[in-house]
Scaffold this active site. Structure first.
Site, PDB file in Angstrom:
ATOM      1  N   CYS A 135       5.502  -5.849   1.310  1.00  0.00           N
ATOM      2  CA  CYS A 135       5.835  -4.425   1.309  1.00  0.00           C
ATOM      3  C   CYS A 135       5.221  -3.706   2.519  1.00  0.00           C
ATOM      4  CB  CYS A 135       5.417  -3.797  -0.018  1.00  0.00           C
ATOM      5  SG  CYS A 135       6.067  -2.148  -0.216  1.00  0.00           S
ATOM      6  N   TYR A 136       4.172  -2.913   2.335  1.00  0.00           N
ATOM      7  CA  TYR A 136       3.559  -2.260   3.494  1.00  0.00           C
ATOM      8  C   TYR A 136       3.068  -3.313   4.502  1.00  0.00           C
ATOM      9  CZ  TYR A 136       0.308   0.490   6.291  1.00  0.00           C
ATOM     10  OH  TYR A 136      -0.352   1.080   7.339  1.00  0.00           O
TER      11      TYR A 136
ATOM     12  N   LYS B 218     -12.267  -9.970 -14.703  1.00  0.00           N
ATOM     13  CA  LYS B 218     -12.555  -9.997 -16.144  1.00  0.00           C
ATOM     14  C   LYS B 218     -11.991 -11.256 -16.828  1.00  0.00           C
ATOM     15  CE  LYS B 218     -14.194  -7.043 -19.296  1.00  0.00           C
ATOM     16  NZ  LYS B 218     -15.311  -6.125 -19.061  1.00  0.00           N
TER      17      LYS B 218
ATOM     18  N   HIS C 299       7.791  -6.901  -4.283  1.00  0.00           N
ATOM     19  CA  HIS C 299       6.441  -7.282  -4.735  1.00  0.00           C
ATOM     20  C   HIS C 299       6.461  -8.557  -5.580  1.00  0.00           C
ATOM     21  CE1 HIS C 299       4.280  -3.712  -3.399  1.00  0.00           C
ATOM     22  NE2 HIS C 299       5.417  -3.077  -3.621  1.00  0.00           N
TER      23      HIS C 299
ATOM     24  N   GLU D 192       3.925 -10.009  -6.687  1.00  0.00           N
ATOM     25  CA  GLU D 192       2.756 -10.030  -7.572  1.00  0.00           C
ATOM     26  C   GLU D 192       2.996  -9.347  -8.920  1.00  0.00           C
ATOM     27  OE1 GLU D 192       3.183  -8.241  -4.887  1.00  0.00           O
ATOM     28  OE2 GLU D 192       2.032  -6.393  -4.837  1.00  0.00           O
TER      29      GLU D 192
ATOM     30  N   SER E  73     -26.030  -5.216 -22.726  1.00  0.00           N
ATOM     31  CA  SER E  73     -25.496  -4.198 -23.623  1.00  0.00           C
ATOM     32  C   SER E  73     -24.839  -4.878 -24.814  1.00  0.00           C
ATOM     33  CB  SER E  73     -24.450  -3.369 -22.879  1.00  0.00           C
ATOM     34  OG  SER E  73     -23.320  -4.192 -22.606  1.00  0.00           O
ATOM     35  N   GLY E  74     -24.770  -6.201 -24.758  1.00  0.00           N
ATOM     36  CA  GLY E  74     -24.066  -6.928 -25.808  1.00  0.00           C
ATOM     37  C   GLY E  74     -22.570  -7.030 -25.506  1.00  0.00           C
ATOM     38  N   GLY E  75     -22.114  -6.405 -24.420  1.00  0.00           N
ATOM     39  CA  GLY E  75     -20.698  -6.451 -24.039  1.00  0.00           C
ATOM     40  C   GLY E  75     -20.349  -7.747 -23.323  1.00  0.00           C
ATOM     41  N   VAL E  76     -19.101  -7.881 -22.913  1.00  0.00           N
ATOM     42  CA  VAL E  76     -18.619  -9.150 -22.350  1.00  0.00           C
ATOM     43  C   VAL E  76     -19.371  -9.528 -21.064  1.00  0.00           C
ATOM     44  CG1 VAL E  76     -16.600 -10.394 -21.484  1.00  0.00           C
ATOM     45  CG2 VAL E  76     -16.305  -8.662 -23.251  1.00  0.00           C
ATOM     46  N   ASP E  77     -19.368  -8.620 -20.079  1.00  0.00           N
ATOM     47  CA  ASP E  77     -19.928  -8.989 -18.772  1.00  0.00           C
ATOM     48  C   ASP E  77     -21.419  -9.306 -18.855  1.00  0.00           C
ATOM     49  OD1 ASP E  77     -17.415  -8.345 -17.990  1.00  0.00           O
ATOM     50  OD2 ASP E  77     -17.953  -6.458 -17.022  1.00  0.00           O
ATOM     51  N   SER E  78     -22.176  -8.402 -19.489  1.00  0.00           N
ATOM     52  CA  SER E  78     -23.620  -8.644 -19.486  1.00  0.00           C
ATOM     53  C   SER E  78     -23.979  -9.865 -20.336  1.00  0.00           C
ATOM     54  CB  SER E  78     -24.414  -7.402 -19.901  1.00  0.00           C
ATOM     55  OG  SER E  78     -24.060  -6.960 -21.168  1.00  0.00           O
ATOM     56  N   THR E  79     -23.198 -10.127 -21.385  1.00  0.00           N
ATOM     57  CA  THR E  79     -23.501 -11.304 -22.206  1.00  0.00           C
ATOM     58  C   THR E  79     -23.179 -12.589 -21.453  1.00  0.00           C
ATOM     59  OG1 THR E  79     -23.137 -10.073 -24.237  1.00  0.00           O
ATOM     60  CG2 THR E  79     -23.029 -12.463 -24.407  1.00  0.00           C
TER      61      THR E  79
ATOM     62  N   GLY F 290       0.844  -1.188   0.000  1.00  0.00           N
ATOM     63  CA  GLY F 290       0.000   0.000   0.000  1.00  0.00           C
ATOM     64  C   GLY F 290       0.872   1.227   0.000  1.00  0.00           C
TER      65      GLY F 290
END
Ligand code: XMP
Length: 511
Positions: free
Chosen positions: A78-79, A367, A164, A166, A218-224, A51
């Site tokens: 780290c933090y 995602k 880090h 990650e 909306s036809g986008g990735v998430d909503s589809t 952080g």
């Protein structure tokens, strides 16, 4: 399950994703979670994220130190390591700040650095240093300017890294996570998308029972992905609405309609042309925030109207499905609630007063997980790999007021740009690409005639999460060809420019 305690938002997301990539389910929790609550969640291990703060700053996020007494392995990064230092030793502000790639010199591997060699490249970022630590901690590795770069304490089951693991620049980061998860925490691989799909479908079936679900896409990735998942679970009991606000791309409505009706075979899919309503309300509006507000409110109005009609016909509709994903809702776990508002909300929240219970089947996925799930559901690649497209659509790519003529120009220019990017293979190499219309006219010459037309600006960016972005280094030849095509084929444009600004200071969209 593994818990990531969020002490710096984006870093916590990166850690949670790395853990999931190794097959262990992870969740992010806010830093002020109590040890008691953690105990009840029964995680196999706890990671304290990095952080931006210093442990001695006023308002620095501090954790409940009882966490160290639960007997659950803790890894501080780290933090997070500084917090361990604060609890079991002393942390001091360090004069030499160290950022970037550094060489890590190992004294011993211990459990945490198993399989690493004597000299490893790591990514460092720190301004404070632990100057004193209880004797039962062992120092595994150091860098030139940091003596305690990796530590472990078997008795207390506490581990720490100043660098880090990650980020990709720590070349053996994955190995370190593997050691922590499987050697130290004895975690099991319990996170895979195929099981996840079955689990989600079962849950949706059980939750919905004999009732029916309403969703907007909306036809986008998430909503589809969300809609197709719900459709797999409950078939014709799903009612799905696509609202065309008149600000979408060329042929988009036809393509979305065809996908839902013919490809996914939705029995109850409704395509609503509301473009006239939106365009009327947007007449003469130039201010970006006002445009966003009008579009947001009108969307809700139109959706509510159609929802009411549907509910009358189908009284069993009791649920509202939404494609919310993990990063959309994890804001609440951010340590700082003061992040300044740059643009108003990105994702529309549909009406709370609708009296429908919300189901959000993708709420625990990132995602990339959504895309993997989409693949499992046989959703075509061209949908899953689509560039993001903003809710307010082309409205925020026409600077100033919106007219039918300007919409037509942007739509055609965008279509040519995207078509050529796809043909050349650059579409998949960029995060997002767009054409926007600058509302000023410049002089040009075509044939023998003087022209006085608009400018199209093209923007293509590379990014990992849209928080920061770099302009894409597209080949000159490709840009030249796209510019020629736009000027020749799109009436009303006589000049094309390519945007070479990073985010920050610019944003990806123009408004
Ligand atoms: P900016 O322009 O803020 O955009 O750099 C970051 C990402 O968010 C998208 N974006 C939006 N998405 N509604 C959306 O659904 C919006 O109002 C909106 N504004 C920006 C943008 O396309 C980019 O991917």
């Amino acid at each position: 399950m593994l818990l990531v305690i969020n002490l710096g938002s984006q870093l916590a997301h990166l850690i949670a994703r790395r853990v999931r990539d190794l097959g262990v389910y992870s969740e992010i929790v806010p830093y002020d979670i109590s040890a008691e609550k953690i105990k009840a969640l029964k995680p196999k291990g706890i990671i304290l994220s990095g952080g931006p703060s210093s442990v001695y700053e006023k308002n620095a996020p501090l954790i409940d130190n009882e966490i160290f007494n639960l007997g659950i392995p803790v890894l501080g990064i780290c933090y997070g390591l500084q917090l361990i230092g604060k609890a079991f030793g002393k942390v001091e502000n360090y004069q030499i700040k160290e950022y970037g790639k550094t060489s890590l010199k190992l004294k011993k591997n211990g459990k945490l650095l198993e399989k690493l060699s004597k000299d490893e490249q790591v990514w460092m970022s720190h301004g404070d240093a632990i100057t004193n630590l209880d004797k039962d901690f062992e120092v595994l590795a150091s860098t030139n300017s940091c003596k305690l770069a990796a530590i472990e304490n078997h008795k207390k089951n506490i581990y720490g890294l100043q660098f880090h693991p990650e980020v990709v620049h720590t070349l053996k980061g994955t190995e370190i996570f593997r050691n922590f998860l499987f050697r130290i925490c004895k975690a099991k691989k319990d996170f895979n998308i195929s099981d996840m799909k079955e689990k989600l479908i079962k849950e949706i079936k059980e939750t919905v029972g004999n009732n029916e679900v309403l969703m907007a896409t909306s036809g986008g990735v998430d909503s589809t992905v969300a809609a197709v998942l719900v459709h797999h679970a409950i078939g014709r009991k799903l009612h799905c609405i696509f609202i065309d606000h008149g600000l979408i791309r060329k042929n988009e409505k036809e393509e979305v309609d065809a996908k839902y009706r013919k490809y996914f075979k939705f029995e109850n899919y409704y395509s609503v042309d509301a473009s006239a309503i939106f365009l009327k309300k947007l007449e003469c509006i130039s201010d970006p925030e006002e445009k966003r507000k009008i579009i947001g409110h009108t969307f809700i109005e139109v959706f509510e109207k159609h929802a009411k009609q549907l509910e009358k016909k189908h009284p069993k509709i009791k649920f509202l499905g939404q494609g919310t994903i993990y990063p959309d809702r994890i804001e609440s776990a951010q340590p700082s609630k003061q992040a300044s508002k740059i643009k108003s909300h990105h994702n529309l929240t549909l009406p709370e007063k609708m009296n429908l219970k919300v189901i959000e089947p993708l709420k625990d996925l990132y995602k990339d997980g959504v895309r993997k799930l989409g693949k499992e559901l046989d959703i075509p690649k061209e949908i899953l790999n689509r560039h993001p497209f903003p809710g307010p659509g082309l409205a925020i790519r026409i600077l100033g007021d919106i007219t039918k003529e300007k919409l037509e120009i942007v739509r055609e220019a965008d279509n040519i740009f995207i078509e050529e990017l796809k043909k050349s293979g650059y579409y998949d190499k960029t995060w997002q690409a767009l054409a926007a219309l600058l509302p000023i006219k410049t002089v040009g010459v075509m044939g023998d005639a003087r022209t006085y037309e608009y400018i199209i600006t093209l923007r293509a960016v590379t990014s990992v999460d849209a928080m920061t972005a770099d302009w894409a280094k597209l080949p000159d030849k490709l840009l030249g060809m796209i510019s020629n095509r736009i000027v020749n084929e799109v009436k009303g444009v006589n000049r094309v420019v390519y945007d070479i600004t990073q985010k920050p200071p610019a944003t990806i969209e123009y408004e």
